[in-house]
Design a protein around this motif. Structure first.
Motif, short mmCIF file in Angstrom:
data_model
loop_
_atom_site.label_atom_id
_atom_site.label_comp_id
_atom_site.label_asym_id
_atom_site.label_seq_id
_atom_site.Cartn_x
_atom_site.Cartn_y
_atom_site.Cartn_z
N LYS A 128 0.82 -1.21 0.00
CA LYS A 128 0.00 0.00 0.00
C LYS A 128 0.85 1.26 0.00
O LYS A 128 0.45 2.28 -0.55
N LYS A 129 2.05 1.19 0.60
CA LYS A 129 2.86 2.40 0.67
C LYS A 129 3.32 2.87 -0.71
O LYS A 129 3.68 4.01 -0.89
N PHE A 130 3.33 1.95 -1.67
CA PHE A 130 3.62 2.34 -3.04
C PHE A 130 2.27 2.70 -3.67
O PHE A 130 1.46 1.83 -3.92
N GLU A 131 2.07 3.94 -3.87
CA GLU A 131 0.75 4.39 -4.30
C GLU A 131 0.25 3.64 -5.52
O GLU A 131 0.92 3.57 -6.54
N ARG A 132 -0.94 3.09 -5.38
CA ARG A 132 -1.53 2.27 -6.43
C ARG A 132 -1.68 3.04 -7.73
O ARG A 132 -1.46 2.50 -8.81
N SER A 133 -2.04 4.31 -7.67
CA SER A 133 -2.24 5.07 -8.91
C SER A 133 -0.95 5.17 -9.72
O SER A 133 -0.97 5.07 -10.94
N LYS A 134 0.18 5.32 -9.03
CA LYS A 134 1.45 5.37 -9.75
C LYS A 134 1.78 4.02 -10.37
O LYS A 134 2.27 3.94 -11.50
N LEU A 135 1.53 2.96 -9.64
CA LEU A 135 1.78 1.62 -10.17
C LEU A 135 0.86 1.31 -11.35
O LEU A 135 1.30 0.72 -12.33
N ASP A 136 -0.39 1.72 -11.24
CA ASP A 136 -1.32 1.52 -12.35
C ASP A 136 -0.87 2.30 -13.58
O ASP A 136 -0.94 1.79 -14.71
N ALA A 137 -0.41 3.52 -13.39
CA ALA A 137 0.06 4.34 -14.52
C ALA A 137 1.29 3.71 -15.17
O ALA A 137 1.39 3.67 -16.41
N LEU A 138 2.21 3.21 -14.37
CA LEU A 138 3.40 2.55 -14.93
C LEU A 138 3.02 1.26 -15.67
O LEU A 138 3.58 0.97 -16.74
N SER A 139 2.09 0.52 -15.13
CA SER A 139 1.63 -0.70 -15.80
C SER A 139 0.98 -0.39 -17.15
O SER A 139 1.21 -1.08 -18.14
N GLU A 140 0.18 0.67 -17.17
CA GLU A 140 -0.48 1.07 -18.41
C GLU A 140 0.55 1.55 -19.42
O GLU A 140 0.47 1.21 -20.61
N LEU A 141 1.54 2.32 -18.99
CA LEU A 141 2.60 2.77 -19.88
C LEU A 141 3.37 1.58 -20.45
O LEU A 141 3.63 1.52 -21.66
N LYS A 142 3.70 0.63 -19.62
CA LYS A 142 4.41 -0.58 -20.06
C LYS A 142 3.57 -1.33 -21.10
O LYS A 142 4.07 -1.75 -22.14
N ARG A 143 2.28 -1.48 -20.81
CA ARG A 143 1.39 -2.18 -21.75
C ARG A 143 1.34 -1.47 -23.10
O ARG A 143 1.45 -2.08 -24.16
N GLN A 144 1.22 -0.14 -23.07
CA GLN A 144 1.16 0.63 -24.32
C GLN A 144 2.46 0.52 -25.10
O GLN A 144 2.45 0.39 -26.33
N LEU A 145 3.57 0.58 -24.42
CA LEU A 145 4.87 0.47 -25.09
C LEU A 145 5.06 -0.92 -25.69
O LEU A 145 5.61 -1.05 -26.80
N GLU A 146 4.64 -1.93 -24.99
CA GLU A 146 4.78 -3.30 -25.51
C GLU A 146 3.89 -3.54 -26.73
O GLU A 146 4.31 -4.18 -27.68
N THR A 147 2.69 -3.00 -26.71
CA THR A 147 1.79 -3.19 -27.86
C THR A 147 2.26 -2.36 -29.06
O THR A 147 2.07 -2.74 -30.20
N ARG A 148 2.88 -1.22 -28.80
CA ARG A 148 3.40 -0.36 -29.88
C ARG A 148 4.58 -1.03 -30.60
O ARG A 148 4.76 -0.87 -31.77
N ASP A 149 5.38 -1.77 -29.83
CA ASP A 149 6.58 -2.40 -30.40
C ASP A 149 6.26 -3.67 -31.18
O ASP A 149 7.15 -4.19 -31.87
N GLU A 150 5.05 -4.16 -31.13
CA GLU A 150 4.71 -5.42 -31.82
C GLU A 150 4.55 -5.24 -33.29
O GLU A 150 4.30 -4.33 -33.90
#
Length: 104
Positions: free
Chosen positions: A82-104
């Motif tokens: 919980k100390k790692f703010e969920r919104s930041k983790l969600d944003a990083l996960s979404e960025l990672k997903r977008q970058l991975e789909t863009r590179d395909e």
């Protein structure tokens, strides 16, 4: 909390916790059913889970029923996740997903 982390480090013990999460209050025989482990191995794993306070047991007649205790896992979530703010983790996960789909 170290005992909880040690108990959760083993895949077989996590599998037993998953089985108790799916259906709480199982006997040793029920927990052993369908596992690729000996009864003795399951008993040993359950002992470690009990020592870590992740599993509680209640005698019911001649049977010993095993119950998941989610409190230690919740405490880990509160202390370590919980100390790692969920919104930041969600944003990083979404960025990672977008970058991975863009590179395909």
């Amino acid at each position: 909390m170290d005992e909880v982390f040690r108990a959760l480090a083993d895949a077989s013990r996590r599998q037993l916790l998953d089985r108790l999460h799916a259906r709480n209050g199982q006997t040793l025989n029920e927990l052993c059913d369908g596992l690729a482990m000996t009864r003795q191995a399951v008993t040993k794993h359950l002992g470690i889970l009990e020592d870590a306070n992740l599993v509680a047991t209640i005698k019911h007649g001649r049977e010993k029923l095993h119950y998941l205790n989610p409190v230690p896992i919740h405490q880990i979530g509160e202390r370590w996740i919980k100390k790692f703010e969920r919104s930041k983790l969600d944003a990083l996960s979404e960025l990672k997903r977008q970058l991975e789909t863009r590179d395909e």
